[in-house]
Scaffold this active site. Structure first.
Site, PDB file in Angstrom:
ATOM      1  N   ASP A 262      16.036  30.278 -22.798  1.00  0.00           N
ATOM      2  CA  ASP A 262      16.408  30.837 -21.500  1.00  0.00           C
ATOM      3  C   ASP A 262      17.807  30.302 -21.166  1.00  0.00           C
ATOM      4  OD1 ASP A 262      16.518  32.221 -19.164  1.00  0.00           O
ATOM      5  OD2 ASP A 262      14.615  31.529 -18.389  1.00  0.00           O
TER       6      ASP A 262
HETATM    7  C1  BGC Z   1      15.944  33.828 -16.325  1.00  0.00           C
HETATM    8  C2  BGC Z   1      15.490  34.775 -17.403  1.00  0.00           C
HETATM    9  C3  BGC Z   1      16.543  35.810 -17.661  1.00  0.00           C
HETATM   10  C4  BGC Z   1      17.836  35.089 -18.040  1.00  0.00           C
HETATM   11  C5  BGC Z   1      18.971  36.025 -18.391  1.00  0.00           C
HETATM   12  C6  BGC Z   1      17.343  33.285 -16.567  1.00  0.00           C
HETATM   13  O1  BGC Z   1      17.834  32.631 -15.446  1.00  0.00           O
HETATM   14  O2  BGC Z   1      15.009  32.776 -16.224  1.00  0.00           O
HETATM   15  O3  BGC Z   1      14.273  35.381 -17.044  1.00  0.00           O
HETATM   16  O4  BGC Z   1      16.135  36.680 -18.666  1.00  0.00           O
HETATM   17  O5  BGC Z   1      18.242  34.302 -16.939  1.00  0.00           O
HETATM   18  O6  BGC Z   1      19.466  36.679 -17.309  1.00  0.00           O
END
Ligand code: BGC
Length: 750
Positions: A262
Site C-alpha cells: 500500500d
Molecule cells: C489506500 C489504498 C489505495 C492507495 C492508492 C492508499 O492510501 O490505502 O487503498 O489503493 O492509497 O491510492
C-alpha cells in the site's frame, strides 16, 4: 510475448532496470494534475521516471498515450509503463459505494457495475484498478467500512469475486477490461478501536476462520494483484510479514500474481519500529515477497546495495520482476502499450444511458428500508416537502470515487422535479441547515463559516415554512462525503449536530416524516427510528442517487436491500457483528440478567441486525424442514486450505426447505438467508454464520417453496487441529429474512 522471450528480456536487463520495474511512482511525477493524494515527498522521483515500472493516479487517454510513448522511447528495453488507479465504485458512472453494493445481496449488481467501471477506466487509459477491497469490517467507527461489502466473510467473498469478474472479464488483454487488485492483505478492517492505520491483534484462529475468508474468493477468481495492508498483524506490519505473504497468500491460497505494497507502507515499517531504516525495510519487504513498492524510495535506493552486499538474492529480485513483466504481458502491453486508451472510445461510452441505467438499478437494489409505519411509503401525498442538506447536495458518491465529476450526479431535487413535473403533486424544497457542524474536521480541510449561526437560522426558518405547507416531509440527512473513507475514523457516529437540531425542530410539526440517511457507515440514529414514520438508509449512492431513491419512494421499485453491516444503538457497542460467540453467560431474552454478558444501559444486539431490511409488503415463512436429520461424513483425507473445494464430493447433503408467502398487498422481493450454527466445536463457533441466500420475487398473495442444499463443506471451520474441516456433532439451520431469525431446525453430522 512468449514466456521464453520474457525470460530473455529479463536476462538482458541491467540490475538497475530490474529494480526499477518494482518501483511505482505517483502520477505527479509525470503530470501535475494527477488525480490522487499522497503522503510521500517524491521530488527525487522525477529523476526515476525514465525507468520506474508503474505509475498510479493518472488517467486521460491522450495524456497517458503521450506519457507512454515518451517513456518507452527512453526506456533501454522499450518496456511499457503500467498505469494504475483507484477505481473503486465508479470511474465516471459512479455506482453505490461497496457497502451499499453489499446491501444488494446481489453479486450480479457488483459484477455489472465493475464491468462498466473497467470499460470507462480502460478507455481513459487505466490498466489496473486498486479494487476490490475484501477487508472484513466489524467496527462502524472505521471510516473505510464504506469501501467494504460488509461484516460477513461469505457475502464479501461473493461480492468481491463478482467485482473481479466484472473488472477483468475473461481476459485482461481485452480493451474493455483492467486487472483487479484485492486489498488490503490482511485484516486491515480489524484496526483497534476503529482508528485507521492502527494495530490489529487477532488470533491465528480468528484470522483464518474469519478475516482471511473474504480474500479467498476474489483471489481464487483470478485477481491479478494483491495489495498489502497498513496495519500490523500481531506485531508484524503486513509489508514485512513473510509468513502472511509467502506461506499463507502464495503457498496456501495459491496466489501467483503481483503483490504491491500500500502507499508508503514499506517505509512505514520504520515508523512502526519494525525496521531500523529504509534499507532494512526494503530487505524485509523483498523477503516477504512484496513485488512493487508503492511510492517510497525503499526499493529504488536500497535494492542494488542489498544485492551487491549479498543480503538479497538476485533470484528473489528476478522472481518479482518476472511477475511484473508477466502482468504487463498478460495485459498485452508489449504488443499494444496503450491497451484500451482512446479518447474517441471514452467519449462514446462514458456515462452512457446503459451504464446510468445499471447504476440506477444498483441504487434501487441497495436501499435499505428500516422503518415503514402505517404504510407511509410508497408516497401517496400531494403535498410534499423535501428538507435537509441532501436535497441539493451533489456529492453523493464516496471519497473513493476519485474521478467522479459530481456535476453528473442526480440530486434529490433534480429527480423530484423530473418525477412530478406536470403532475398535481406539489413539492417544496429547503436545505434546512449546513451539511456539517462549524469547524468540523473533514480531513483535507476544516469546514468553517463566520456566518454559521445566521446562515443556519435562515435555513431553518425556510425549512419550517415549507413544513407548514405540506403534509409529508422527506428529510434528506447524512454524513458528508469526507466523513467516511480513508483516515476518517469517528468516535461519535451520530449525524452532525446541526442536522439533529434541524430534525428535532421539523419533527415538532407533526407531519408524516420520512427520513433518508446518506451514509458510508452504520450510524447511531438516536430517536429517528421512533420519531420518523419511515426510515431508509441510502448509503453513498453515486451518479444516479436521486433517480434510484425516487424510484423506491414512489413505489416504482419495491425496496429489497438488506443491511451489510449491523447498525448499533450506541457507538459503545462497536465492534458489533452478528456472527459473534455466545459467551459462557449469554444474556437471557427474559428474566434476571445479572452476571450475564450484557450492558447495563444498552441491548447486546444491534438496533438493526445484519441482513435486515423491509419491503413494501409482508412475508410469512414456514418452519424449516430438513430432508434428513443426519448427514454422514466420509473421510476424504486432506482438508488442506488451498484444496478445500476439491476435497471430497462423496459427502451427503441435506435439503433445507421453507415455504414463503407474500401476505401483503403488493409484489415484492424478499431475500431468504440461510445461517448455520455449529453447536459445539473444538474451538467455539459463532452463534450464526451466513451460508447462502436467495432472492424470491412474489406477487401479493403468492407463495413459493425455497430450498437450500447444505453441504459438508459449509460446516468446515479452522479447527483446533489447525485444519479446515467439519467436526461431527449437532448443527442448527436457520432460514429467515435477517440474521436475527429464530426459524430453526437441527441435524447431526456423523
Ligand atoms: C489506500 C489504498 C489505495 C492507495 C492508492 C492508499 O492510501 O490505502 O487503498 O489503493 O492509497 O491510492
Amino acid at each position: 510475448m512468449e514466456k521464453e522471450k520474457l525470460q530473455a528480456l529479463l536476462h538482458d536487463m541491467s540490475l538497475e532496470e530490474k529494480i526499477m520495474q518494482l518501483v511505482q511512482l505517483p502520477g505527479q511525477t509525470f503530470e501535475e494534475s494527477a488525480a490522487l493524494t499522497g503522503l510521500a515527498d517524491m521530488d527525487k522521483a522525477g529523476k526515476m521516471k525514465t525507468l520506474a515500472g508503474s505509475v498510479l493516479g493518472l488517467h486521460g487517454a491522450d495524456k497517458i498515450k503521450e506519457i507512454q510513448k515518451t517513456y518507452m522511447d527512453n526506456h533501454p528495453h522499450n518496456i511499457p509503463l503500467l498505469f494504475m488507479l483507484d477505481v473503486i465504485h465508479g470511474h465516471d458512472t459512479v455506482f453505490p459505494c461497496p457497502l451499499a453494493q453489499g446491501a444488494t445481496f446481489d453479486p450480479e449488481v457488483a459484477e455489472k457495475g465493475a464491468a462498466v467501471q473497467a470499460k470507462e477506466a480502460s478507455a481513459d487509459g487505466v490498466q489496473v484498478t486498486f479494487s476490490p477491497m475484501a477487508d472484513l469490517v466489524r467496527d462502524a467507527r472505521w471510516g473505510r467500512v464504506v469501501e467494504s461489502t460488509g461484516e460477513d466473510p461469505y457475502l464479501n467473498g461473493l461480492m468481491t469475486a463478482a467485482m473481479v469478474r466484472g473488472y477483468q472479464g475473461s481476459d485482461i488483454k481485452d480493451k474493455d477490461h483492467v486487472a483487479a487488485c484485492v486489498k488490503h492483505f490482511a485484516a486491515y478492517g480489524a484496526a483497534e478501536a476503529g482508528r485507521d492505520y492502527n494495530t490489529c491483534e487477532i488470533s491465528e484462529h480468528t484470522l483464518r476462520d474469519q478475516y482471511l475468508q473474504g480474500y479467498r474468493a476474489p483471489i481464487a477468481q483470478g485477481a491479478r494483484l494483491v495489495m498489502t495492508s497498513f496495519n500490523t498483524l500481531n506485531g508484524v506490519p503486513s509489508s514485512g510479514n513473510k509468513w502472511l505473504m509467502r506461506d499463507i497468500l502464495r503457498d496456501e491460497m495459491g496466489f501467483e500474481g503481483v503483490l504491491i505494497s500500500d502507499w508508503g507502507a514499506i517505509m512505514e515499517m520504520v515508523n512502526w519500529g519494525f525496521a531500523e531504516d529504509l534499507k532494512a525495510a526494503a530487505a524485509m519487504a523483498m523477503e516477504a515477497g512484496v513485488d512493487i513498492d508503492m511510492c517510497t524510495e525503499a526499493y529504488s535506493d536500497n535494492l542494488e546495495a542489498l544485492v551487491k552486499e549479498g543480503k538479497l538474492k538476485e533470484d528473489l529480485l528476478d522472481e518479482a520482476v518476472m511477475r511484473v513483466l508477466e502482468l504487463k504481458n498478460d495485459l498485452g502491453l508489449f504488443e499494444d502499450p496503450y491497451h484500451g486508451a482512446s479518447e474517441e472510445r471514452y467519449k462514446e461510452i462514458t456515462l452512457s444511458k446503459e451504464s446510468r441505467d445499471l447504476a440506477r438499478d444498483a441504487v434501487r437494489k441497495s436501499l435499505v428500508l428500516l422503518e415503514n409505519k402505517n404504510g407511509v411509503l410508497p408516497l401517496n401525498s400531494k403535498k410534499i416537502a423535501l428538507i435537509g442538506p441532501y436535497v441539493d447536495e451533489k456529492k453523493t458518491h464516496s471519497a473513493w470515487a476519485i474521478t467522479c465529476n459530481d456535476d453528473n450526479n442526480i440530486t434529490m431535487r433534480m429527480a423530484f422535479e423530473e418525477e412530478f413535473a406536470g403532475s398535481d403533486v406539489q413539492v417544496k424544497y429547503a436545505n434546512g441547515c449546513t451539511l456539517v457542524d462549524n469547524d468540523c474536521d473533514l480531513g483535507f480541510m476544516k469546514f468553517h463559516s463566520d456566518t454559521f449561526e445566521e446562515d443556519n437560522e435562515k435555513l431553518l426558518a425556510e425549512a419550517l415554512e415549507v413544513s407548514d405547507e405540506c403534509d409529508t416531509i422527506i428529510m434528506c440527512l447524512g454524513e458528508s462525503l469526507m466523513q467516511s473513507g480513508e483516515s476518517t475514523s469517528r468516535a461519535d457516529i451520530r449525524l452532525p449536530k446541526v442536522q439533529r437540531d434541524l430534525y428535532n425542530k421539523v419533527k415538532e410539526k407533526g407531519k408524516k416524516l420520512i427520513t433518508l440517511i446518506f451514509t458510508g457507515r452504520p450510524l447511531d440514529l438516536e430517536d429517528i427510528p421512533q420519531t420518523s414514520d419511515a426510515l431508509m438508509i441510502v448509503w453513498r449512492p453515486g451518479t444516479e442517487s436521486g433517480h434510484g431513491i425516487t424510484d423506491v419512494l414512489t413505489g416504482k421499485f419495491s425496496p429489497q436491500g438488506k443491511l451489510s453491516m449491523s447498525f448499533p444503538w450506541l457507538v459503545g457497542q462497536e465492534p458489533l457483528y452478528y456472527n459473534r460467540f455466545n459467551t459462557g453467560r449469554p444474556k437471557p431474552a427474559e428474566g434476571n440478567t445479572i452476571f450475564t454478558s450484557r450492558y447495563l444501559d444498552c441491548p447486546n444486539e444491534a438496533r438493526y441486525p445484519f441482513g435486515y431490511g423491509l419491503t413494501y409488503s409482508d412475508f410469512e415463512i414456514s418452519k424449516v424442514k430438513l430432508s434428513s436429520d443426519k448427514m454422514h461424513k466420509h473421510d476424504c483425507g486432506t482438508t488442506l486450505d488451498k484444496n478445500r473445494k476439491s476435497d471430497c464430493n462423496l459427502n451427503e447433503t441435506i435439503k433445507a426447505l421453507v415455504t414463503v408467502k407474500n401476505t401483503g398487498s403488493v409484489a415484492a422481493t424478499q431475500t431468504l438467508q440461510l445461517y448455520i450454527r455449529d453447536m459445539a466445536g473444538s474451538t467455539v463457533r459463532p452463534i450464526k454464520e451466513l451460508k447462502g441466500f436467495k432472492k424470491v420475487s412474489l406477487q401479493a398473495g403468492e407463495s413459493a417453496e425455497v430450498s437450500f442444499e447444505i453441504t459438508e463443506e459449509m460446516l468446515r471451520f479452522w479447527t483446533a487441529s489447525n485444519k479446515f474441516e467439519s467436526e461431527p456433532g449437532k448443527f442448527k439451520v436457520f432460514i429467515g429474512f435477517d440474521s436475527a431469525t429464530d426459524n430453526e431446525a437441527e441435524f447431526e453430522l456423523i
